[in-house]
Write a protein that holds these residues in place. Structure first.
Motif, PDB file in Angstrom:
ATOM      1  N   LEU A 166      -9.600 -27.377  55.116  1.00  0.00           N
ATOM      2  CA  LEU A 166     -10.276 -26.683  56.202  1.00  0.00           C
ATOM      3  C   LEU A 166     -10.039 -25.191  56.109  1.00  0.00           C
ATOM      4  O   LEU A 166     -10.953 -24.392  56.273  1.00  0.00           O
ATOM      5  N   SER A 167      -8.813 -24.777  55.842  1.00  0.00           N
ATOM      6  CA  SER A 167      -8.494 -23.361  55.761  1.00  0.00           C
ATOM      7  C   SER A 167      -9.255 -22.673  54.638  1.00  0.00           C
ATOM      8  O   SER A 167      -9.701 -21.545  54.779  1.00  0.00           O
TER       9      SER A 167
ATOM     10  N   ARG B   3     -12.866 -22.180  55.864  1.00  0.00           N
ATOM     11  CA  ARG B   3     -12.941 -21.244  56.972  1.00  0.00           C
ATOM     12  C   ARG B   3     -12.574 -19.833  56.556  1.00  0.00           C
ATOM     13  O   ARG B   3     -13.113 -18.866  57.072  1.00  0.00           O
ATOM     14  N   GLY B   4     -11.673 -19.695  55.623  1.00  0.00           N
ATOM     15  CA  GLY B   4     -11.160 -18.381  55.296  1.00  0.00           C
ATOM     16  C   GLY B   4     -11.721 -17.744  54.055  1.00  0.00           C
ATOM     17  O   GLY B   4     -11.314 -16.667  53.683  1.00  0.00           O
TER      18      GLY B   4
ATOM     19  N   ARG C  48       5.624 -17.000  54.701  1.00  0.00           N
ATOM     20  CA  ARG C  48       5.343 -17.292  56.110  1.00  0.00           C
ATOM     21  C   ARG C  48       6.334 -16.577  57.016  1.00  0.00           C
ATOM     22  O   ARG C  48       5.946 -15.999  58.038  1.00  0.00           O
TER      23      ARG C  48
ATOM     24  N   ALA D 186      -3.759 -19.390  57.704  1.00  0.00           N
ATOM     25  CA  ALA D 186      -5.103 -19.112  58.224  1.00  0.00           C
ATOM     26  C   ALA D 186      -5.265 -19.487  59.690  1.00  0.00           C
ATOM     27  O   ALA D 186      -5.978 -18.811  60.432  1.00  0.00           O
ATOM     28  N   SER D 187      -4.617 -20.537  60.124  1.00  0.00           N
ATOM     29  CA  SER D 187      -4.774 -20.985  61.514  1.00  0.00           C
ATOM     30  C   SER D 187      -4.204 -19.982  62.515  1.00  0.00           C
ATOM     31  O   SER D 187      -4.547 -20.019  63.695  1.00  0.00           O
ATOM     32  N   ARG D 188      -3.352 -19.079  62.067  1.00  0.00           N
ATOM     33  CA  ARG D 188      -2.791 -18.054  62.959  1.00  0.00           C
ATOM     34  C   ARG D 188      -3.804 -16.968  63.301  1.00  0.00           C
ATOM     35  O   ARG D 188      -3.591 -16.194  64.229  1.00  0.00           O
TER      36      ARG D 188
ATOM     37  N   ARG E  30      -7.688 -15.782  64.202  1.00  0.00           N
ATOM     38  CA  ARG E  30      -8.929 -16.267  64.808  1.00  0.00           C
ATOM     39  C   ARG E  30     -10.084 -16.302  63.803  1.00  0.00           C
ATOM     40  O   ARG E  30     -10.867 -17.241  63.784  1.00  0.00           O
TER      41      ARG E  30
ATOM     42  N   GLY F  52      -9.763 -16.419  60.526  1.00  0.00           N
ATOM     43  CA  GLY F  52      -9.305 -16.934  59.242  1.00  0.00           C
ATOM     44  C   GLY F  52      -8.728 -15.827  58.381  1.00  0.00           C
ATOM     45  O   GLY F  52      -8.305 -14.796  58.885  1.00  0.00           O
TER      46      GLY F  52
END
Length: 75
Positions: A6-7, A10-11, A31, A62-64, A66, A68
């Protein structure tokens, strides 16, 4: 192992064409560093996997963000 499908969509990160094994410690370090700084630079000699670690770390983070994440090559 982290599912980054997904990331990646999306990114707009490059897809990984080979398997990624190990390097969890390095990804965890990236991280952690992103928790304290807006920019993280990976240094090392050519061929040690800096780009692969950066792409995998970006996908995990990426989830951090909005919108991506994106990869911009400066070379």
């Amino acid at each position: 192992m982290v599912d980054i499908g997904l990331s990646l969509r999306r990114g707009e990160l490059p897809s990984e064409t080979t398997s990624f094994i190990g390097r969890e410690r390095e990804i965890d370090s990236v991280r952690t560093l992103f928790g304290a700084a807006r920019i993280v630079t990976l240094l090392g000699p050519g061929g040690v996997g800096k780009t692969r670690i950066a792409i995998r770390s970006a996908a995990v983070l990426a989830s951090r963000f909005r919108d991506g994440v994106r990869m911009v090559e400066l070379a």
